[in-house]
Motif scaffolding. Sequence first.
Motif, PDB file in Angstrom:
ATOM      1  N   UNK A 256       0.812  -1.203   0.000  1.00 29.95           N
ATOM      2  CA  UNK A 256       0.000   0.000   0.000  1.00 29.95           C
ATOM      3  C   UNK A 256       0.853   1.264   0.000  1.00 29.95           C
ATOM      4  N   UNK A 257       2.144   1.104   0.114  1.00 29.82           N
ATOM      5  CA  UNK A 257       3.069   2.243   0.085  1.00 29.82           C
ATOM      6  C   UNK A 257       4.453   1.706  -0.273  1.00 29.82           C
ATOM      7  N   UNK A 258       5.384   2.617  -0.476  1.00 32.78           N
ATOM      8  CA  UNK A 258       6.805   2.276  -0.650  1.00 32.78           C
ATOM      9  C   UNK A 258       7.584   3.005   0.425  1.00 32.78           C
ATOM     10  N   UNK A 259       7.236   2.709   1.667  1.00 29.07           N
ATOM     11  CA  UNK A 259       7.787   3.459   2.794  1.00 29.07           C
ATOM     12  C   UNK A 259       9.296   3.277   2.913  1.00 29.07           C
ATOM     13  N   UNK A 260       9.795   2.098   2.591  1.00 27.88           N
ATOM     14  CA  UNK A 260      11.233   1.885   2.656  1.00 27.88           C
ATOM     15  C   UNK A 260      11.984   2.844   1.754  1.00 27.88           C
ATOM     16  N   UNK A 261      11.506   2.999   0.547  1.00 26.55           N
ATOM     17  CA  UNK A 261      12.150   3.915  -0.398  1.00 26.55           C
ATOM     18  C   UNK A 261      12.050   5.355   0.091  1.00 26.55           C
ATOM     19  N   UNK A 262      10.890   5.725   0.652  1.00 25.75           N
ATOM     20  CA  UNK A 262      10.713   7.097   1.119  1.00 25.75           C
ATOM     21  C   UNK A 262      11.597   7.385   2.326  1.00 25.75           C
ATOM     22  N   UNK A 263      11.783   6.408   3.199  1.00 21.49           N
ATOM     23  CA  UNK A 263      12.677   6.596   4.342  1.00 21.49           C
ATOM     24  C   UNK A 263      14.112   6.785   3.870  1.00 21.49           C
TER      25      UNK A 263
END
Length: 290
Positions: A256-263
């Motif tokens: 539901x997101x690409x939080x790893x990439x955003x972090x």
Amino acid sequence: MSTTYTIDTATSRANPTPAPMKRMTVPAIRARKQNGVTAEPLVMLTAYTVRMAQLLDPHCDILLVGDSLGQVIYGLPSTVPVSMEMMAAHGAAVTRGSWHSLVVIDMPFGSYEASPEQAFLSAARLLKETGAAAVKLEGGQAMAATIAFLSARGIPVMAHVGLTPQAVNALGGYGARGRSEAEAGKIMADATAVAEAGCFAMVIEGVLEPIATAITAAVACPTIGIGASAECDGQVLVVDDMLGMFDRVPRFVKKYDELGQRIAETAGRYAADVRARTFPTADQTYRAKG
């Protein structure tokens, strides 16, 4: 769900203070399935920390403190090495961080298989030390007597059938289960056995969809699918997988997101500011008054 925010003077962190409401209970979860039908599917996600529990809690019916923390938090190769101490520490954190969801805690490998008595001692310890309301254990027919033993002594049990990660060494991997007629029959028998033993709900993981659908129709307790079927009475995912914290996830995960990439990108911006001496600025430093 409305929350207000106060400052915890011990940590200087903003923590949500919940509006008064009743926490979900085991009977409430069980009662969501009436006459074989669950009108509103159950929502379950894993949680391992206070802050994640705070964020997930308003949206979930159940928070699972999964032994998946072995891989997600500790970088272990499987859930097998996870200890009681790990589960107790993270379970207590999740209970402290939630006020609405039912908190269920996984019993780690080796803490319940030897006997019902061993399982009771382990489960009692986890509930005492964490404040969780229920435990989850893996296994079908072989664990039915243990589930009945615990249930009769006031310990609610969520069962787990199909792909059981703690048995990865015996299974030979994490592939979908139920591809042969014999294995499909075994999974169905496992589900029936744990339901009759008194589990209040069961996770069905990594099985062919028709098997999960058949189990859901056959048992009175709610079923919670993961890599199973939309026809299950609820769904669960490992929260880090769902948020896109890892590049590779199982086939059944929807990111539901690409939080790893955003972090990673955010950390890069911070690093650039530090190296350029553009952080900290006057807004982030202290000066003498007057």
